[in-house]
Scaffold this motif. Structure first.
Motif, PDB file in Angstrom:
ATOM      1  N   ASP A 318      24.204 -33.533-208.462  1.00  0.00           N
ATOM      2  CA  ASP A 318      24.616 -33.751-207.077  1.00  0.00           C
ATOM      3  C   ASP A 318      25.507 -32.596-206.671  1.00  0.00           C
ATOM      4  N   ALA A 319      25.679 -32.407-205.377  1.00  0.00           N
ATOM      5  CA  ALA A 319      26.547 -31.334-204.887  1.00  0.00           C
ATOM      6  C   ALA A 319      27.045 -31.679-203.495  1.00  0.00           C
ATOM      7  N   VAL A 320      28.290 -31.281-203.228  1.00  0.00           N
ATOM      8  CA  VAL A 320      28.903 -31.459-201.917  1.00  0.00           C
ATOM      9  C   VAL A 320      29.464 -30.107-201.484  1.00  0.00           C
ATOM     10  N   LEU A 321      29.061 -29.636-200.296  1.00  0.00           N
ATOM     11  CA  LEU A 321      29.615 -28.407-199.745  1.00  0.00           C
ATOM     12  C   LEU A 321      30.717 -28.752-198.754  1.00  0.00           C
ATOM     13  N   ALA A 322      31.847 -28.070-198.879  1.00  0.00           N
ATOM     14  CA  ALA A 322      32.939 -28.276-197.929  1.00  0.00           C
ATOM     15  C   ALA A 322      32.495 -27.821-196.547  1.00  0.00           C
ATOM     16  N   ALA A 323      32.686 -28.699-195.560  1.00  0.00           N
ATOM     17  CA  ALA A 323      32.262 -28.391-194.197  1.00  0.00           C
ATOM     18  C   ALA A 323      33.397 -27.896-193.327  1.00  0.00           C
ATOM     19  N   SER A 324      34.610 -27.838-193.861  1.00  0.00           N
ATOM     20  CA  SER A 324      35.766 -27.384-193.091  1.00  0.00           C
ATOM     21  C   SER A 324      36.815 -26.842-194.047  1.00  0.00           C
ATOM     22  N   GLU A 325      37.822 -26.185-193.483  1.00  0.00           N
ATOM     23  CA  GLU A 325      38.917 -25.682-194.305  1.00  0.00           C
ATOM     24  C   GLU A 325      39.670 -26.829-194.957  1.00  0.00           C
ATOM     25  N   ALA A 326      39.796 -27.943-194.262  1.00  0.00           N
ATOM     26  CA  ALA A 326      40.483 -29.098-194.842  1.00  0.00           C
ATOM     27  C   ALA A 326      39.723 -29.633-196.051  1.00  0.00           C
ATOM     28  N   GLN A 327      38.408 -29.675-195.957  1.00  0.00           N
ATOM     29  CA  GLN A 327      37.620 -30.148-197.090  1.00  0.00           C
ATOM     30  C   GLN A 327      37.686 -29.157-198.248  1.00  0.00           C
ATOM     31  N   ARG A 328      37.659 -27.889-197.927  1.00  0.00           N
ATOM     32  CA  ARG A 328      37.805 -26.864-198.978  1.00  0.00           C
ATOM     33  C   ARG A 328      39.140 -27.041-199.693  1.00  0.00           C
ATOM     34  N   ALA A 329      40.219 -27.216-198.937  1.00  0.00           N
ATOM     35  CA  ALA A 329      41.538 -27.389-199.537  1.00  0.00           C
ATOM     36  C   ALA A 329      41.590 -28.646-200.393  1.00  0.00           C
ATOM     37  N   ALA A 330      40.931 -29.721-199.945  1.00  0.00           N
ATOM     38  CA  ALA A 330      40.947 -30.975-200.694  1.00  0.00           C
ATOM     39  C   ALA A 330      40.257 -30.822-202.047  1.00  0.00           C
ATOM     40  N   LEU A 331      39.178 -30.063-202.089  1.00  0.00           N
ATOM     41  CA  LEU A 331      38.494 -29.836-203.359  1.00  0.00           C
ATOM     42  C   LEU A 331      39.363 -29.012-204.307  1.00  0.00           C
ATOM     43  N   TRP A 332      40.014 -27.989-203.779  1.00  0.00           N
ATOM     44  CA  TRP A 332      40.899 -27.184-204.621  1.00  0.00           C
ATOM     45  C   TRP A 332      42.118 -27.978-205.074  1.00  0.00           C
ATOM     46  N   GLU A 333      42.579 -28.923-204.260  1.00  0.00           N
ATOM     47  CA  GLU A 333      43.724 -29.735-204.661  1.00  0.00           C
ATOM     48  C   GLU A 333      43.406 -30.564-205.903  1.00  0.00           C
ATOM     49  N   ILE A 334      42.170 -31.001-206.032  1.00  0.00           N
ATOM     50  CA  ILE A 334      41.780 -31.714-207.249  1.00  0.00           C
ATOM     51  C   ILE A 334      41.985 -30.812-208.461  1.00  0.00           C
ATOM     52  N   ARG A 335      41.474 -29.600-208.365  1.00  0.00           N
ATOM     53  CA  ARG A 335      41.580 -28.662-209.499  1.00  0.00           C
ATOM     54  C   ARG A 335      43.033 -28.314-209.798  1.00  0.00           C
ATOM     55  N   HIS A 336      43.840 -28.118-208.775  1.00  0.00           N
ATOM     56  CA  HIS A 336      45.222 -27.697-209.000  1.00  0.00           C
ATOM     57  C   HIS A 336      46.145 -28.858-209.365  1.00  0.00           C
ATOM     58  N   SER A 337      45.617 -30.062-209.403  1.00  0.00           N
ATOM     59  CA  SER A 337      46.436 -31.231-209.731  1.00  0.00           C
ATOM     60  C   SER A 337      46.335 -31.639-211.191  1.00  0.00           C
ATOM     61  N   VAL A 338      45.591 -30.910-211.994  1.00  0.00           N
ATOM     62  CA  VAL A 338      45.320 -31.385-213.351  1.00  0.00           C
ATOM     63  C   VAL A 338      46.582 -31.450-214.210  1.00  0.00           C
TER      64      VAL A 338
END
Length: 479
Positions: A318-338
């Motif tokens: 499966d795959a999800v593409l970020a459709a906005s800057e907010a969505q892009r930031a939310a995906l990176w927040e997952i990675r930076h929260s480890v």
């Protein structure tokens, strides 16, 4: 009779004034314990110099008194390299938080000069304001300092495209263990005049001097991004996807991060505001980012096409593409929260191995087998900068499970060592971006050849013959 600590505190107070020293327990506390609360040791005091010259004056005074010096940046180390030990004379901690000037920015030369105490996020912002990019990016960028990232040769999430810290340093300024100031802040790409001394300080972990200034290499500021969160069945599938992306996207591929399902679950459970990009579960997850100066729609088309082809080839689930800057930031927040999530959830015995990119799946499989030979069915966290071969393989204990371990130090060493043995057998290393600190001293003695250690000790002796700078870090005792 005055103690050595009281003598040096009195001398430093006379030199800089009481407002430049921290001596009270409550004020010193944050400087003598690491952020994960695993390492702690006494210090004579904490000094807060305001300039390179004051750093030099402090070091000269400590050298004259024979007092150890511990350089400290943001204290975000994961291997005990930035706080005092429990053996030997308590050091003077030289904290660089007041050295935070952006000295100059030269967009035409793609360079900027900064103080060593500048917080990484502030440096990134100063570069952006000039239309440029300083590409070193990591989870601690809001608190780690430039000198610390240089002293540990920090990597992060953009090494795939831009290289690690070493590749992004043009020059340095440092105070040596005798107090002398070395000014090597040239902003040149070519300077073939003998030994390139800056490279000795990069990765030296404060054992050769205190980095007080740096000339950083800047890059064109990307104006378009496309980010996707991808579910895959295995690290082998992720490796195949990486190859397809590199062929289709070239240098526009700026990040390729791999985590397993346990890591995602821990983030979702322990860090407020984080959401699962998928409604269904997947055993492995990849965060992909493309960046460029071309229109964003072009990146989306390229990434979408590669993912569609990978789906047809059964490489992704499966795959999800970020459709906005907010969505892009939310995906990176997952990675930076480890790191935050793992600290809250339990005790992760973090490793920092790097292997050839092609060997990452084999490393993960063999490391899992090795740790479960010690503790059957032990959960493992995997957080990998897969694009550059750096895999943080983390045997994981809940707090109650860890409390039940009789000899915690022995268990931690045994776990890390078997993982590091797997990496070594695959042509890898036990330390890719976190440094050695004091966690990995035994591994340095085990994995480094006698020739390498002899050369490193010779460099240390040339810079710091009295062994006063960050003693007990990076290097095992000389044979």
């Amino acid at each position: 009779m005055a103690s050595p600590s009281s003598d040096i505190v009195s001398a430093l107070t006379a030199l800089l004034g009481a407002d430049s020293l921290l001596t009270e327990a409550a004020d010193v506390a944050a400087h003598i314990e690491d952020w994960r609360e695993r390492y702690r040791g006494p210090a004579a005091c904490v000094v807060l110099p305001r300039s390179t010259q004051e750093v030099s004056d402090v070091v000269r005074l400590c050298h004259a008194h024979g007092v150890p010096v511990l350089p400290q940046g943001g204290n975000t180390s994961l291997c005990g390299g930035a706080v005092p030990g429990t053996d030997g004379q308590p050091p003077v901690i030289v904290a660089l938080s007041r050295l935070r000037r952006i000295r100059s920015v030269d967009p035409a030369n793609n360079a900027m000069v900064v103080d060593g105490g500048c917080v990484l996020a502030n440096v990134q912002e100063a570069a952006r304001e000039a239309g440029r990019l300083y590409p070193i990016s990591l989870g601690a960028e809001g608190s780690c300092q430039i000198a610390g990232t240089i002293a540990t040769n920090a990597g992060g999430t953009a090494v795939l495209r831009y290289g690690n810290t070493r590749e992004n340093i043009l020059g340095l300024e440092a105070v040596l263990p005798d107090g002398a100031i070395w000014d090597g802040l040239k902003a040149l790409r070519k300077n073939n005049t003998g030994y390139d001394l800056k490279h000795l300080f990069i990765g030296s972990e404060g054992t050769l001097g205190i980095i007080t200034g740096a000339t950083l290499k800047l890059h064109p500021l990307p104006t378009a991004f496309c980010v996707a969160w991808v579910g895959v069945s295995s690290p082998d599938a992720a490796l195949s996807l990486l190859g397809r992306l590199q062929s289709a996207c070239g240098a526009r591929l700026s990040a390729f991060e791999l985590i397993n399902d346990l890591q995602l679950d821990l983030v979702l459970a322990n860090v407020p505001g984080r959401r699962n990009p998928f409604s269904a579960s997947h055993p492995w997850h990849v965060l992909v980012e493309l960046s460029d100066n071309s229109p964003e729609v072009e990146l989306s088309a390229v990434l979408g096409r590669v993912l569609e082809e990978a789906m047809e080839a059964d490489l992704i689930e499966d795959a999800v593409l970020a459709a906005s800057e907010a969505q892009r930031a939310a995906l990176w927040e997952i990675r930076h929260s480890v790191s935050e999530a793992n600290k809250k959830a339990g005790v992760g015995l973090t490793t920092d191995c790097a292997v050839p990119v092609s060997a990452v799946p084999t490393f993960i499989a063999q490391a899992t087998e090795a740790v479960r030979a010690i503790v059957p069915d032990l959960p493992v966290i995997v957080v990998a900068h897969m694009g550059d071969g750096n895999a943080h393989f983390i045997p994981f204990f809940t707090y109650p499970e860890w409390e039940a371990v009789a000899d915690k130090e022995a268990m931690a060493h045994r776990m890390r060592h078997v993982v590091n043995e797997v990496s070594h057998a695959l042509g890898g290393t036990f330390s890719a971006e976190h440094g050695v600190g004091r966690t990995h001293i035994a591994e340095m003695a085990h994995f480094k050849s006698p020739v390498e250690l002899k050369l490193m000790h010779a460099v240390k002796a040339a810079f710091d013959p009295d062994n006063l700078f960050n003693p007990g870090r990076l290097l095992p005792p000389a044979a």
